[in-house]
Structure formats: structure tokens, C-alpha cells
Design a protein around this motif. Structure first.
Motif, PDB file in Angstrom:
ATOM      1  N   PHE B 299       0.870  -1.150  -0.014  1.00 17.74           N
ATOM      2  CA  PHE B 299      -0.019   0.175  -0.001  1.00 17.74           C
ATOM      3  C   PHE B 299       0.810   1.407   0.094  1.00 17.74           C
ATOM      4  N   ASN B 300       1.990   1.175   0.567  1.00 15.40           N
ATOM      5  CA  ASN B 300       2.709   2.315   0.832  1.00 15.40           C
ATOM      6  C   ASN B 300       3.800   2.933  -0.018  1.00 15.40           C
ATOM      7  N   ILE B 301       4.069   1.842  -1.214  1.00 12.46           N
ATOM      8  CA  ILE B 301       4.847   2.305  -2.147  1.00 12.46           C
ATOM      9  C   ILE B 301       4.473   2.211  -3.508  1.00 12.46           C
ATOM     10  N   LEU B 302       5.073   2.884  -4.396  1.00 11.53           N
ATOM     11  CA  LEU B 302       4.852   2.743  -5.979  1.00 11.53           C
ATOM     12  C   LEU B 302       6.089   1.971  -6.597  1.00 11.53           C
ATOM     13  N   PRO B 303       6.211   1.425  -7.797  1.00 12.76           N
ATOM     14  CA  PRO B 303       7.179   0.713  -8.334  1.00 12.76           C
ATOM     15  C   PRO B 303       8.462   1.335  -8.270  1.00 12.76           C
ATOM     16  N   GLY B 304       9.393   0.522  -7.881  1.00 16.25           N
ATOM     17  CA  GLY B 304      10.917   1.226  -7.546  1.00 16.25           C
ATOM     18  C   GLY B 304      10.935   1.851  -6.246  1.00 16.25           C
ATOM     19  N   TYR B 305       9.966   1.820  -5.046  1.00 19.02           N
ATOM     20  CA  TYR B 305      10.006   2.304  -3.866  1.00 19.02           C
ATOM     21  C   TYR B 305       9.953   3.923  -3.646  1.00 19.02           C
ATOM     22  N   ILE B 306       9.194   4.300  -4.935  1.00 22.41           N
ATOM     23  CA  ILE B 306       8.826   5.722  -4.770  1.00 22.41           C
ATOM     24  C   ILE B 306       7.545   5.537  -3.927  1.00 22.41           C
ATOM     25  N   PRO B 307       7.587   6.643  -2.697  1.00 23.60           N
ATOM     26  CA  PRO B 307       6.649   6.472  -1.908  1.00 23.60           C
ATOM     27  C   PRO B 307       5.215   6.778  -2.424  1.00 23.60           C
ATOM     28  N   ALA B 344       4.504   5.969 -18.027  1.00 23.11           N
ATOM     29  CA  ALA B 344       3.988   4.426 -18.507  1.00 23.11           C
ATOM     30  C   ALA B 344       2.759   4.293 -18.110  1.00 23.11           C
ATOM     31  N   TRP B 345       2.015   4.942 -17.181  1.00 25.53           N
ATOM     32  CA  TRP B 345       0.816   4.561 -16.734  1.00 25.53           C
ATOM     33  C   TRP B 345      -0.298   5.464 -17.685  1.00 25.53           C
ATOM     34  N   TRP B 346       0.023   6.695 -17.849  1.00 24.38           N
ATOM     35  CA  TRP B 346      -0.832   7.400 -18.340  1.00 24.38           C
ATOM     36  C   TRP B 346      -0.637   7.781 -19.762  1.00 24.38           C
ATOM     37  N   GLY B 347       0.560   7.448 -20.313  1.00 26.95           N
ATOM     38  CA  GLY B 347       0.952   7.699 -21.655  1.00 26.95           C
ATOM     39  C   GLY B 347       0.691   9.253 -22.216  1.00 26.95           C
ATOM     40  N   ASP B 348      -0.035   9.403 -23.106  1.00 30.21           N
ATOM     41  CA  ASP B 348       0.160  10.660 -23.943  1.00 30.21           C
ATOM     42  C   ASP B 348      -0.856  11.704 -23.079  1.00 30.21           C
ATOM     43  N   GLY B 537      10.778   0.012 -19.696  1.00 21.71           N
ATOM     44  CA  GLY B 537      10.751   1.404 -20.212  1.00 21.71           C
ATOM     45  C   GLY B 537      11.232   1.747 -21.502  1.00 21.71           C
ATOM     46  N   TRP B 538      10.742   2.676 -22.243  1.00 17.94           N
ATOM     47  CA  TRP B 538      11.377   3.320 -23.567  1.00 17.94           C
ATOM     48  C   TRP B 538      11.723   4.666 -23.594  1.00 17.94           C
ATOM     49  N   GLY B 539      12.415   4.951 -24.554  1.00 19.13           N
ATOM     50  CA  GLY B 539      13.067   6.511 -24.797  1.00 19.13           C
ATOM     51  C   GLY B 539      12.059   7.220 -25.925  1.00 19.13           C
ATOM     52  N   GLU B 550      19.342   6.616 -17.984  1.00 20.67           N
ATOM     53  CA  GLU B 550      18.908   7.400 -19.314  1.00 20.67           C
ATOM     54  C   GLU B 550      17.550   7.977 -18.985  1.00 20.67           C
ATOM     55  N   LEU B 551      16.851   7.658 -17.802  1.00 22.75           N
ATOM     56  CA  LEU B 551      15.526   8.444 -17.312  1.00 22.75           C
ATOM     57  C   LEU B 551      15.609   9.780 -17.388  1.00 22.75           C
ATOM     58  N   ALA B 552      14.576  10.530 -17.882  1.00 28.00           N
ATOM     59  CA  ALA B 552      14.394  12.126 -17.668  1.00 28.00           C
ATOM     60  C   ALA B 552      13.071  12.591 -17.137  1.00 28.00           C
ATOM     61  N   ALA B 553      13.440  13.774 -16.829  1.00 30.28           N
ATOM     62  CA  ALA B 553      12.138  14.353 -15.950  1.00 30.28           C
ATOM     63  C   ALA B 553      11.076  15.024 -16.857  1.00 30.28           C
ATOM     64  N   ASP B 554      11.416  15.286 -18.080  1.00 29.09           N
ATOM     65  CA  ASP B 554      10.574  16.246 -18.923  1.00 29.09           C
ATOM     66  C   ASP B 554       9.496  15.450 -19.836  1.00 29.09           C
ATOM     67  N   GLY B 555       9.196  13.964 -19.449  1.00 30.02           N
ATOM     68  CA  GLY B 555       8.347  13.250 -20.019  1.00 30.02           C
ATOM     69  C   GLY B 555       8.662  12.503 -21.453  1.00 30.02           C
ATOM     70  N   SER B 556       9.845  12.633 -21.592  1.00 32.72           N
ATOM     71  CA  SER B 556      10.359  12.120 -23.024  1.00 32.72           C
ATOM     72  C   SER B 556      10.737  10.652 -22.571  1.00 32.72           C
ATOM     73  N   THR B 557      10.670   9.897 -21.501  1.00 39.44           N
ATOM     74  CA  THR B 557      10.828   8.419 -21.155  1.00 39.44           C
ATOM     75  C   THR B 557       9.890   7.902 -20.435  1.00 39.44           C
ATOM     76  N   ALA B 558       9.743   6.779 -20.799  1.00 43.87           N
ATOM     77  CA  ALA B 558       8.573   5.970 -20.009  1.00 43.87           C
ATOM     78  C   ALA B 558       9.161   4.912 -19.172  1.00 43.87           C
ATOM     79  N   CYS B 559       8.913   4.561 -18.007  1.00 45.16           N
ATOM     80  CA  CYS B 559       9.460   3.471 -17.461  1.00 45.16           C
ATOM     81  C   CYS B 559       8.467   2.953 -16.313  1.00 45.16           C
ATOM     82  N   GLY B 560       8.171   1.522 -16.165  1.00 45.67           N
ATOM     83  CA  GLY B 560       7.312   1.157 -15.109  1.00 45.67           C
ATOM     84  C   GLY B 560       7.909   0.896 -13.873  1.00 45.67           C
TER      85      GLY B 560
END
Lengths: 189, 887
Positions: B299-307, B344-348, B537-539, B550-560
Motif C-alpha cells: 500500500f505504501n509504495i509505488l514501483p521502485g520504492y517511490i513513496p 508509463a501509466w497514463w501515456g499521452d 521502459g522506452w525512450g 537514461e531516464l528524464a524528468a521532462d516526459g520524454s521517457t516512460a518506465c514502469g
């Protein structure tokens, strides 16, 4: 093979005549023994797999004949297990093909006294309806102080540690989008 | 381990134990529960390593160890604390490692007060709320980081605000992949002489954990204790390494996280983390329990231990990340990991203008764990329940409470192989026998959907060493059997179809979800590889990413799941790699794929000295190659590949750039291993011995008997036995502990229906010593009834010297051993040991205390029907059992 040859193959004669007087070695072999083959020998395919019990992750080789699993052995190539399996891993043929598995959907209506049959497609449809209805009835958009919750506390889920990563991923993704937050598994116990 | 080292996973892998010089197995019966991994311990022993087993029971592991040390269940922190005391007073620490790689030199604030000062409490305890304010636990360095003390106030405020808003629990939850965060640079004294440096604080904190105390508290004779202490000290240092191995014998306590913390401190002092033959090996019990934590059905985390976000006013994505990401260390990139998940979850639909749909995530406002859920079921707030390969009617503490919850639902979906107890409770559960429940009065609608087996589906498990391994489908499932991938994909598809066209705001997250997966075969099975590729994930070009860097915070990469990024690198399913062991080193880097980045020993930068040279030839693992200008060795370096050992971060550096060339713990904000945890734990920066909630003795160290911030459940279904000499505690004079057998699996759903396994272990039993058998008149192979304030169960009596009575605090303590596999269904049946346990939990991770509680034992079978309730009621009255067990 003539009569003499067949007689020579009788274990009791081999035991009496040969050096293996106790009949615990070569003498015990018969023509039938020679014809016996392990289930693994007649398999059409060997599929690489992983033991489903504990988290050591021992390698398994699944032997398949005519679309059915006929034997499961340890995978000698695995650097984790070197071909070994424990009693549970060795029993995974029974786990997967044993008669204890229930292969039909079972349904118990509220206050019912016994199981009933139910079509799988109908079951899935009923469950989808239950989720939608319960979610709507128990939806929490905001807390009393106005902060956003956007969730339901009316639905919960337990389990995941025996499942695949891909399955856990779809579960978490679907539940989160539905606002179901009470999602838990065996890591908590 | 997350708070100490930066990631919650095992630091090493079982096959690496073969190179250990000393192996301490504690809180685990490895030979019984993980027998195939135990071969590596035996390899080490054959090469001359010393194997030590510390456990209340003499088991299959003890039988082949060099040394068995029996101790009282629930006293491990005192035992390990004694070892820490020995290392510190004998000067046996690995000083160069300690100074360079840990926070031993870091200086704490002046207003920090220890449990030695406050009789079992740390500074900041609020008796009204039974919570800690962790402000005084912080490093001194925060003060001077900013101008004119203003930052100090700001920082205090920040820490306090975070604690109040649930951020500390949020942090504790997230410790699976990374340590805590802070701003500023702490002060250090590398001579370790400053009275407020962590090293000196540690010395004072453990000053009373002497061999004499260990003898009095744990029941371990001091000669035996000293033999262990000398073994681990003489087998640590430049040339030698010691490993610790644990399982749920350490986690199932109200101080479970602090058990592991104590071992982490010891291993950091001895310089055994990040080195071959060293480390802390966590042994887990389910095929993918690590995977279901990394990609959490929690319940307390999202994938990769993001709270999971908590409910706050006006919290947008930037505020969420600012509140949780550090400025320094890899966790400084949390923005990239979170945005990629939302993509990854909500795409466009996830765009910078709408905060990448951050608002679509539901919010928490308190614990929502499995035991809170059960309370909600009994109270009628939880209406619908999915059980997916788990059997809580046998496998969870206070099993009756679980069934009372199931019986009060509107609907229940059970997905399993056979009709387990959690599916049939309405028909033949123990409460039907006692008359507490009647089938016609139970309104729960039950759907049992048969599940497909591992041979009938593609997919990956993540094992105990963080290794993802693919299993291939061998055959199609029979009848109505389906994979859980099939079930959840098609359930989601159907819900979306039914809601299509809804204009309701609450339906946006589910309708906007990306839910298109290719299906294959006659059953329309979704492609598991397509799901794994989304996890990877993909670029921007749509190609599978190779690494989380390679992950970016600008929305150019998706990764579950960012920590799994790389498992599908080069469009290849890396988890299906199977290069035979005979063609690889013992590290076997081309078998499956391990997170993070296929590293097999974590923090392996620490296997080299600060200059980048191996500490010794014998223990060389990863080292700096000056000619090539990069790190190299037997494993993937857990470090930036070309960062020079002499690299000093420039002023103002952030994320990984702020980690120096000699800082191996790259997920930590300061790059150090943490002996002392200033932030991230709710029950204290250092481990402290508290008695279990149900203990036969008072705490000899402090006035504080139990973990002061433990989580209990004050409910009538959950009474507890009085403890530590309190009135009524004499009704429950013995200690019991629960455990597993090699022939069965957890709550039995995968073993009690199998003829071979059932024949090998056909019946529930209890292990008692000859002395206890004589005291209570128990006959070998006869029956015993074990009673707690919850209920009573029966078991066959196994009288054995393996359960040695211990001398504790001048009196004899008897311990009872109970395997917990049985239940009323299956080929072999018996009472479930979990009926006996109360729900009381560790406050950091909400795990129940299952490894020690008190009980009474009487000869004969338990009463049937309502007479069972009468027996338990007599005990409750005698003990005046109060409900609860904590806040």
C-alpha cells in the motif's frame, strides 16, 4: 532371440549362474528393465523454468509430451542451484499436475450453504460489476479538511509474492488507477 | 538495510557465501528452509570457514554448524549489541574502512539524548501521541550549511513538518531502495575523538551490552558468546570476510527493522559490506517476494520504492518530489523516476501542463496495511476483497480475526490452486465448529477462480538475491485455470468497457490508463514480455532503454519501475539469459538479470580501498584500472564506471555528482554506510533492546519494557497476554516461536494438497524439552494443548533436547516450537499456529511479531465446540487480558 537367449536373460538364472549371487547388481536386470525408460527420455520438449516455492530461485527443466507436463527436474546449468531441488521443488510435478487442483470456477452466493457452478466469463463480468458498484458507493474524493484523497477504502487485495513481476505490475497499475490503496502481499507477513 | 546502506535488498548472493571465512546464520534455519542455497554454506565449511548458528532451537542448520548458540527468542538485539560492544571495546573494528566509508566520524547535534540518558527513550518522544519528533537526531552539519542560522530553523521545520505529515513513515516505507535524505553537508571528525561523533555515541549507547548482560538477558553463557565474538573479529579485516544470514526470524518482531540495523552496524564496523564473502544475506520465502516489493503490491509504495503520496494541501508533483528527493545521491533523480512511471501509466494523457497526471494517484492518510484492512472488514468499511495466492485464514497472525473479517464482506474473490481455508471459512472454518458463525448468517459472496501454475504461463520471478529469472510457458492451462496476468488484464478491460463514456471525474484515471497489451493463443493471454518491456521502459524513439541513468524528468521517457530499467536492454529479455554455470565465474553475470544494473554484490566499490586498490589480493572483487580510467573486476561496479577514486565533488553539486570517488554507498545522500540513522526510522536512530510485547521477563536494561512506538490493535478480537511480571502474566509462563519445515511451504496452500509432501510431514506437532514435558505431564507422541489469550490449539508432542531450557535473569525459561503450516483443509490437517498470535507490529514496516509470544501448555487434546471458547475465557479472566498491544 532364441529360447536359450531369453532364459539367459532371466534374473534368477543370472543370479544363480553369474558372479552376482546376491542379485542386487547386474543379475537383477531383465529384458523388461532394459526396455524401461525414464519419463524424461520420451518428452518432445524441455522447457526452462524456475521453482515456484521459496525465493532461492532454483532452475527447473519442465519435460513436456503431447502438450502435458510429464516430469520436472532440477536444471544443472543453474549457477544458483546446480541441478538440485529440495523436497518441495521435487514435488512440483504434483503441484502442477496433481488431482488436488480445482479446475472449475466455484461460486458461493450470499448465505449459501454450498458451492455452485459458474461460467468463467460470467464470473469475470460479475466481479467487474462488484468492483464498479463498491467503488462508487465507497468513493472518497476529499478529506474533511478539503485535501484530495481520490480513492476507495471499500476494496482491498492481498497476495502477490507467489506471482510473476508482470502480474504484480498489472495489479498495482489497475488498482492504483481505480483508487484502491489497500493492496498488500506476503512481504508484510 | 535500506536505512543503513541505501537499498533494502540483500547485499550479496548465496553462491558468494562459498568464499566466506565465517558465516553467522541467525534468525534463519537455512538448511531446512532454503536447503538448496545452503549448499554454498557447506562449500565454505569444506574450505575451512567457521559456521555459527544462533537460534532458540537446535535445528538441521545447527546440526552441521561448527557452533550452535541457543538464545531466548526475542533477545537478538542484546546479543548483536554485545558483539558490537566487544568490537568497540577490543578495538577490533576495520578502522580504515570505518573512517572512509561510514558515518562513524559524523558529528551529531548537541540536543540529542540517547536511551542511556533517558532510560530507554531517545530525545523527542511525545508520550501523548507515542511518536518521536526526530529533529534532535539530525547531524550537526545541517546548521552550518546555510547562512545565519536561518537554515537551521528552516531545516528543523522541514524535518518536523515531514514527520508530522507522515513523511517519516513515507520514508521508512521507501527504504527498500534508498536511504534517507537531508540538506547540507555534515561535520566530521576523522580522528573519531569528538564526544558527539557517531563512533563515540555508539560506544556509549552499547556500553552496558556486556558479556554478562548477554548471559543474563539472552541466556547465552559468556564463554559461548566470546567464542562467537572472537570468530567474527578474527575473520574480518583486509584478508578475511564474515557474512551474516537472516530470514523472518529477524523481521517478525516489534523491533524487526532494528534487528537488521544491529547486524548492519556490526558488519560496517568490521568492514564486511560490499566485499566478497561478506554482506548480509536476506533469505526470503516466496518465489517473487522480492519482486512483489520492488514492483509492489504494497500500500505504501509505488514501483521502485517511490513513496505513495500522502494527502496534503496544494501538493503538486514538484512539492512531492522536493519533499522526498535528496539533493545528493542517486535519489536526487526521483523526479525522472516518478515522471517516467506516470508516463508509463497514463501515456499521452500525462503532460507537463497537467503535472503528468500526478493528481490521478490516490492519497494515503495513515497506514492501510493488511491488518488495518482486516479491522476495516470487521467494522464494515471494507466490502470487497481479492485474495491472490495468499491464505490469511491460516497464514496471518490472529487467524480468527482474519476469518471474522472475511465473514463480514459483501464479496470475496479467491484465486488459488485448490479450495484453501480462506475460500471455505463460511462452510467449515473453526468458528463454524464453535458455533460462533453459521453459514446461513454469513453474507459474503465468494468467487473461487482457479489459477494457472508457473508451467502454464510466461513471466519472471525476482529471487532472494534481487535476480530476475524468466520462466517459459510449457503447456496451456486446463479448464478455467488462468494466469493472474490474464485475470487482471481482462478485468481491467471489462471495467473500462463498462465505464466508457463516463463523464465522472472519478473515472478519469481508469479511462485514461494505458491498457493495451497484445494477446496471444487460444485464451487471449496478454504477452508477459510486452508487460516486462513496459516495466523496463522506452525512450523518445520508442526503443527499450538500457539503464535508469537514461531516464528524464521532462516526459520524454516512460518506465514502469526504474530499478528494473535495463532488464529489456537492447530489446532483449535479459531475464531469460541462461549461460550455463560451467561457462561463467561464481558471480554468473550472464544468468538472468539482477537489479540494479545487473550488479550482484551491492556497494562493491567498498571491496577496494579509498584509492581504488583491492583491500587484499585474496578479497579482490572490483577495482580501479588507472590505464583504462575505469572501474573493473568480477562484477558490474556499483559505481559510476569512470568516476576516479580521487574525485571530490565541487561545492553545490547535486545527485550523483555530489558523491565522492571514495563513497561506496551511492544511494545515500552522503555516500556513507550509516551506523547511526538520523532520518528515516520512526523508532530511533540506534537499535535498543526492548522486550517482545509478550515476554516472561522485565526488560533488564531500561524502565521501558517494549518498543515505545510499536503498532498494536486495541480491539476485542485481539487481546494480549500480560507481560514481564505484570499481574496475570503467570497464566502464560512459556515462550513459543513459530517456524517452517522443509517439506511444507508457508500456510500450506502449495504443499498440504501434495501427497508426497503430506506423507513426509503428516501432522502438526510441538517441540518441547524433556524438562517441560516432565513439568506439564506431556507424553511423547501424545497430545498437547497450547493456550494464549486468543485461543487454544492442539498438537502432537515431540519431546526433544533440541529445545534447551535457558537460564534468564536467574530463572529457567522454557521455549516451545510450533511449525505453522497446517490448517483444517488439505490432505493432512491440523490446527494453525497463527491462531495463537496477537497482532502487534513493527512501526516502520507494519510487520507483526510472530517469532515470540507467551503461552501455556497443558496435556491432552483441546476441547471441541463451545467448550473451546470456555477454556480460553477462563484464561482471559485469570490473566485479565487487555485488548490491543500498543497504540
Amino acid at each position: 532371440m532364441g529360447l536359450t537367449g531369453r532364459r539367459q536373460g532371466w534374473p534368477v538364472l543370472a543370479q544363480v549362474r553369474g558372479p552376482d549371487r546376491l542379485g542386487r547388481g547386474a543379475a537383477a536386470r531383465s529384458a523388461r528393465t532394459a526396455r524401461l525408460q525414464p519419463r524424461t527420455a520420451s518428452a518432445d520438449r524441455v522447457v526452462k523454468s524456475v521453482c515456484p516455492y521459496c525465493a532461492v530461485g532454483c532452475g527447473q527443466e519442465v519435460y513436456v509430451r503431447d502438450g502435458r507436463v510429464v516430469q520436472i527436474e532440477g536444471d544443472p546449468d543453474s549457477p544458483l542451484s546446480r541441478g538440485r531441488l529440495c523436497p518441495k521443488g521435487s514435488a512440483s510435478l504434483q503441484l502442477t499436475t496433481g488431482s488436488a487442483r480445482e479446475h472449475r470456477v466455484r461460486y458461493r452466493p450470499p448465505h449459501g450453504s454450498d458451492w455452485e457452478d459458474l461460467d468463467l466469463d460470467r464470473a469475470l463480468d460479475m466481479i467487474a460489476d462488484r468492483v464498479i458498484e463498491t467503488r462508487r458507493r465507497t468513493w472518497q474524493e476529499h478529506k474533511q479538511d478539503g485535501t484530495r484523497l481520490r480513492r476507495t477504502m471499500g476494496i482491498a487485495s492481498l497476495g502477490g509474492a507467489t506471482l510473476d513481476n508482470e502480474e504484480n505490475y498489472l495489479m498495482k497499475k489497475l488498482y492504483t488507477a481505480l483508487g484502491v490503496v489497500q493492496v498488500e502481499n506476503q512481504a508484510r507477513i | 538495510m535500506g536505512t543503513s546502506f541505501g537499498r533494502g535488498g540483500a547485499t550479496t548472493f548465496p553462491a558468494d557465501l562459498q568464499g566466506s571465512d565465517c558465516i553467522v546464520i541467525q534468525g534463519s534455519n537455512m538448511a531446512e528452509c532454503h536447503p538448496v542455497a545452503f549448499q554454498w554454506v557447506m562449500e565454505a565449511k569444506a574450505r575451512g570457514a567457521k559456521v555459527i548458528h544462533v537460534d532458540p532451537r537446535f535445528t538441521r542448520t545447527s546440526a552441521v554448524a561448527d557452533l550452535h548458540v541457543p538464545l531466548r527468542a526475542g533477545s537478538d538485539i542484546a546479543f548483536l549489541g554485545g558483539l558490537i560492544h566487544h568490537v568497540l571495546t577490543q578495538g577490533a573494528d576495520f578502522r580504515e574502512y570505518l573512517v572512509a566509508y561510514t558515518n562513524a566520524p559524523t558529528i551529531l547535534r548537541e540536543d540529542f539524548a540517547d536511551t542511556e540518558d533517558l532510560d530507554g527513550l531517545f530525545s523527542g518522544f511525545d508520550p501523548a501521541t507515542r511518536h518521536y519528533d526526530p529533529v534532535t537526531w539530525q547531524y550537526e552539519g545541517m546548521k552550518v550549511a546555510a547562512a545565519a542560522g536561518q537554515r537551521d530553523e528552516e531545516h528543523d521545520d522541514w524535518v518536523r513538518r515531514r514527520a508530522r505529515a507522515g513523511h517519516e513513515t513515507q520514508r521508512a516505507d521507501a527504504m527498500g531502495s534508498h536511504g534517507a535524505v537531508f540538506g547540507g553537508r555534515p561535520e566530521r571528525d576523522e580522528t573519531l575523538q569528538h564526544p558527539r561523533c557517531v563512533y563515540q555515541v555508539l560506544r556509549r549507547h552499547f556500553s552496558r551490552y556486556t558479556p554478562e548482560l548477554v548471559e543474563e538477558l539472552c541466556g547465552v553463557p559468556r564463554e559461548l558468546f566470546l567464542e562467537v565474538a572472537e570468530a567474527i573479529c578474527s575473520n574480518s579485516g583486509r584478508e578475511r570476510t564474515t557474512a551474516f544470514v537472516y530470514a523472518v526470524g529477524w523481521t517478525h518482531h516489534t523491533v524487526g527493522v532494528q534487528y537488521i540495523r544491529t547486524a548492519a552496524i556490526l558488519q560496517l564496523l568490521l568492514g564486511n559490506i560490499g566485499r566478497p564473502g561478506g554482506g548480509i544475506m536476506a533469505l526470503r520465502g516466496h518465489a517473487s517476494i522480492q519482486g512483489s516489493t520492488d514492483i509492489p503490491t504494497l500500500f505504501n509504495i509505488l514501483p521502485g520504492y517511490i513513496p505513495m503520496p500522502h494527502a496534503h494541501h496544494d501538493q503538486d508533483l514538484a512539492a512531492f518530489i522536493a519533499g522526498d528527493a535528496g539533493d545528493t545521491g542517486y535519489w536526487g533523480n526521483m523526479g525522472a523516476y516518478t515522471v517516467s512511471l506516470l508516463k508509463a501509466w497514463w501515456g499521452d494523457k500525462a503532460q507537463p501542463e497537467n503535472d503528468f497526471c500526478f493528481d490521478y494517484l490516490p492519497r494515503l492518510d495513515g497506514p492501510a496495511g493488511t491488518y488495518q484492512t482486516v479491522a476495516g472488514q470487521i467494522d464494515g468499511t471494507v466490502k470487497g476483497y481479492f485474495l491472490v495466492g495468499e491464505n490469511p485464514a491460516v497464514g496471518s497472525a490472529n487467524a480468527k480475526m482474519q476469518r471474522l473479517g472475511l465473514a463480514n464482506l459483501d464479496w470475496l474473490v479467491v484465486r488459488d490452486f485448490s479450495l484453501i481455508e480462506s475460500a471455505t471459512f463460511w462452510k467449515d472454518g473453526p468458528e463454524i465448529e464453535t458455533g460462533e458463525l453459521r453459514p446461513e448468517e454469513i453474507g459474503t459472496e465468494v468467487f473461487f477462480l482457479p489459477a494457472a501454475a508457473h508451467t502454464e504461463k510466461d513471466g519472471s520471478f525476482t529471487n532472494t538475491q534481487r535476480l530476475l529469472q524468466w520462466h517459459h510457458k510449457a503447456v496451456e492451462p486446463e479448464g478455467d485455470d488462468r494466469s493472474d496476468l490474464w485475470f487482471y488484464y481482462h478485468l481491467g478491460r471489462r471495467i473500462r468497457d463498462k465505464l466508457a463514456g463516463s463523464a465522472d471525474e472519478m473515472d478519469r484515471p481508469i479511462l485514461d490508463l494505458t491498457w493495451e497489451y497484445p494477446t496471444e493463443g487460444p485464451l487471449a493471454e496478454p504477452s508477459a514480455e510486452a508487460v516486462l518491456r513496459e516495466v523496463n521502459g522506452w525512450g523518445p524513439d520508442g526503443r527499450a532503454l538500457g539503464s535508469y541513468t537514461e531516464l528524464a524528468a521532462d516526459g520524454s521517457t516512460a518506465c514502469g519501475c526504474w530499478i528494473y530499467c535495463g532488464c529489456f536492454a537492447g530489446e532483449v529479455n535479459q531475464t531469460a539469459r541462461r549461460r550455463p554455470a560451467s561457462e561463467q565465474s561464481w558471480v554468473a553475470p550472464e544468468w538472468g538479470w539482477a537489479w540494479p544494473a545487473n550488479r550482484r554484490i551491492l556497494y562493491n566499490r567498498a571491496s577496494a580501498d579509498p584509492g581504488g586498490r583491492p583491500w587484499s589480493e585474496r578479497k579482490a572483487y572490483v577495482w580501479w584500472d588507472e590505464d583504462q580510467g575505469r572501474w573493473t573486476g568480477h562484477d558490474v561496479p556499483d559505481f559510476e564506471p569512470t568516476k576516479h577514486p580521487g574525485y571530490v565533488p565541487p561545492e553545490g553539486a547535486r545527485a550523483e555528482e555530489a558523491i565522492g570517488g571514495a563513497d561506496p554507498f551511492i544511494m545515500q545522500a552522503d555516500g556513507k554506510g550509516w551506523l547511526y540513522v538520523p532520518s528515516g526510522l520512526v523508532d530511533g536512530p540506534l537499535p535498543t533492546h526492548y522486550e517482545p510485547v509478550e515476554s516472561p521477563v522485565p526488560n533488564p536494561l531500561y524502565a521501558c519494557q517494549h518498543n515505545p512506538v510499536r503498532e498494536g490493535m486495541a480491539r476485542p478480537e485481539n487481546p494480549y497476554n500480560p507481560s514481564g511480571g505484570a499481574p496475570g502474566s503467570e497464566a502464560f509462563p512459556f515462550v513459543f516461536t513459530t517456524y517452517r519445515l522443509t517439506e511444507h511451504h508457508t500456510a500450506g496452500g502449495m504443499s498440504r494438497w501434495q501427497p508426497y509432501l503430506s506423507e513426509l510431514q503428516p501432522e502438526m506437532f510441538c517441540e518441547v524439552s524433556p524438562a517441560l514435558a516432565a513439568e506439564r505431564g506431556l507424553e511423547p507422541l501424545g497430545w498437547a494443548t497450547i493456550v494464549t489469550a486468543r485461543t487454544a490449539i492442539e498438537a502432537r508432542v515431540l519431546v526433544t533436547d533440541r529445545m534447551a531450557p535457558l537460564k534468564v535473569g536467574g530463572r529457567t525459561i522454557h521455549q516451545v516450537g510450533l511449525p505453522y503450516h497446517w490448517g483444517p483443509n488439505g490432505l493432512v490437517r491440523g490446527d494453525a499456529a497463527n491462531e495463537l498470535l496477537a497482532v502487534v507490529m513493527d512501526p516502520n514496516v507494519h510487520i507483526q511479531e510472530a517469532k515470540c509470544a507467551t503461552c501455556d501448555v497443558i496435556p491432552g487434546r483441546r476441547p471441541r465446540g463451545p467448550a473451546l471458547l470456555a477454556l480460553v475465557e477462563r484464561y482471559r479472566r485469570q490473566a485479565q487480558s487487555p485488548p490491543g498491544g500498543g497504540r
